[in-house]
Enzyme design. Structure first.
Site, short mmCIF file in Angstrom:
data_model
loop_
_atom_site.label_atom_id
_atom_site.label_comp_id
_atom_site.label_asym_id
_atom_site.label_seq_id
_atom_site.Cartn_x
_atom_site.Cartn_y
_atom_site.Cartn_z
N HIS A 340 0.87 -1.18 0.00
CA HIS A 340 0.00 0.00 0.00
C HIS A 340 0.91 1.23 0.00
CE1 HIS A 340 -3.80 2.05 1.66
NE2 HIS A 340 -2.87 3.01 1.67
N CYS A 373 -3.38 10.62 4.62
CA CYS A 373 -3.72 10.28 6.00
C CYS A 373 -3.92 11.58 6.78
CB CYS A 373 -2.61 9.44 6.64
SG CYS A 373 -2.96 9.03 8.38
N ASN A 382 -2.87 8.23 -2.38
CA ASN A 382 -2.40 6.89 -2.70
C ASN A 382 -2.00 6.80 -4.16
OD1 ASN A 382 -3.30 5.12 -0.19
ND2 ASN A 382 -4.97 6.52 -0.64
#
Length: 439
Positions: A340, A373, A382
């Site tokens: 990730h 985040c 992302n």
């Protein structure tokens, strides 16, 4: 040998008149060099057969004709052919012999050697490429995290109907896993306060898994009551980030998640695990791979069917990702791992590629590159799902995902958010399509 042959060739050329003295000098030079390089020269004549007359005649003997008539040239030519056929002993061991034959052999050997090295280099390159491609998985599962990890970082709350429509569009694109929402306190993540309403709709969609994030037992119970069929738990490999993100130490967080895992096991609900800050932390800097391995193994041992390793602030490079993966793979099977990556420094695709080369076959990504985040300063979105699919398509790796439909979903949410897509592939392909439509 080359010098002697040049002297000999210039001196005895049948096309140019020469003097007897020149022929004698040339013969002597040639004879001396030939002897030096191991050629046998007749005791009777110190010159090659084609020049014997100049070496043996007496002082009062008439010189051979040097006119333009062909007599001398014919005699010279026939004798020159004789020396070219003259046998040379130890030919394989000495440099002597027919210069032209040896030089031709030398060229042939070097050409063959060049061809060999060229062929070997080409084969080596092909071998490396084949090995890299061969080592890549044939199929990669993409876990879409945009509706949760993407939208939780938006300043303005996205309306519930828009979230549901985004999830539906992603579900029809061929994605098998779409992380729908998070059952956390609205106080901490107000953007996902409508988790129950979202799940009420998407839980009825078949053929796709919709895991939801549950930070504690209370969140798990709310998720199960809302009809969640899969949950996810997350722990940090950084002590400082764990305390700033979920207000507890790593050890305390693992104890909480163990309660969630046990409750999920009783209800036969699969649990996916996340490890954050696997290469760097916004508070304490670099994170030792051993820390990541410890947390990953704890999650795996408590029953997580898959553990996703997250570079929360996107500082990782292949140089830091590889040792981290090596450490984790020593305690958790590689087929149970996912990666990730956030794309803060533009390293996501290279990190994904090296992860695939190491055997990982599950990749988290976010449509249009949404995300970040809220508790990690500097954490940009992302890696874009479109970019990942585009790269995997280029590598011949199957995903089951329709790139065009993912791009359409990304365009839909970006139009609502009022900004351009964070996907480079989507942006480029959209321009190509627009240009083609004008033709």
């Amino acid at each position: 040998m080359l010098a002697a042959s040049r002297v000999w060739s210039r001196s005895a050329s049948p096309s140019s008149p020469v003097s007897p003295h020149a022929l004698t000098s040339a013969a002597a030079a040639a004879s001396s060099l030939l002897q030096r390089f191991g050629m046998q020269v007749s005791q009777k004549s110190q010159a090659p057969p084609g020049l014997a007359g100049t070496g043996d005649r007496t002082a009062d003997a008439p010189p051979p004709p040097c006119s333009s008539s062909g007599d001398f040239r014919e005699e010279y030519t026939s004798r020159r052919r004789t020396i070219q056929r003259h046998p040379v002993p130890n030919r394989g061991k000495s440099i002597g012999g027919n210069r032209h034959v040896l030089y031709g052999s030398y060229l042939s050997q070097n050409q063959q050697r060049y061809r060999y090295f060229s062929y070997s280099s080409d084969q080596k390159r092909i071998g490396i490429v084949n090995r890299i491609i061969h080592d890549l998985p044939r199929f990669v599962k993409i876990v879409e995290v945009g509706p949760r990890d993407g939208l939780q970082n938006e300043k303005d709350t996205v309306p519930t109907p828009i979230k549901i429509e985004l999830i539906k569009r992603l579900a029809t694109s061929g994605l098998s896993v779409v992380e729908a929402t998070s059952f956390v306190s609205p106080k901490w993540v107000p953007q996902l306060a409508d988790a129950k309403d979202v799940m009420e709709v998407v839980r009825n969609i078949t053929g796709v898994n919709f895991p939801v994030l549950t930070p504690n037992l209370k969140g798990f119970q709310a998720a199960a009551a809302a009809g969640a069929k899969e949950v996810a738990i997350f722990a940090s490999a950084s002590e400082a980030f764990s305390k700033s993100n979920i207000n507890c130490s790593i050890k305390e967080s693992l104890a909480r998640y163990n309660d969630v895992a046990l409750a999920a096991k009783k209800q036969e609900i699969p649990v996916r695990g996340y490890v954050s800050c696997v290469v760097g932390c916004p508070v304490e800097g670099s994170v030792p791979p051993s820390n990541v391995a410890y947390v990953a193994k704890e999650l795996y041992d408590m029953g997580c069917y898959e553990v996703s390793l997250g570079d929360t602030i996107g500082v990782g490079t292949p140089g830091t990702v590889v040792p981290m993966l090596q450490a984790v793979m020593s305690v958790v099977p590689v087929e149970k791992l996912a990666v990730h990556f956030h794309d803060t420094y533009g390293q996501s695709l290279s990190n994904i590629l090296v992860s695939l080369q190491m055997g990982v076959s599950v990749v988290d990504s976010s449509v249009a590159g949404l995300g970040g985040c809220p508790y990690a300063n500097g954490a940009s979105g992302n890696v874009a799902t479109e970019d990942v699919v585009y790269m995997l398509n280029g590598l011949g790796i199957k995903t089951g995902v329709n790139l065009g439909k993912v791009m359409a979903a990304g365009e839909f949410i970006c139009n609502h958010l009022g900004r351009q897509s964070g996907s480079k592939a989507a942006t480029a392909l959209s321009k190509v399509t627009a240009s083609a439509s004008k033709l």
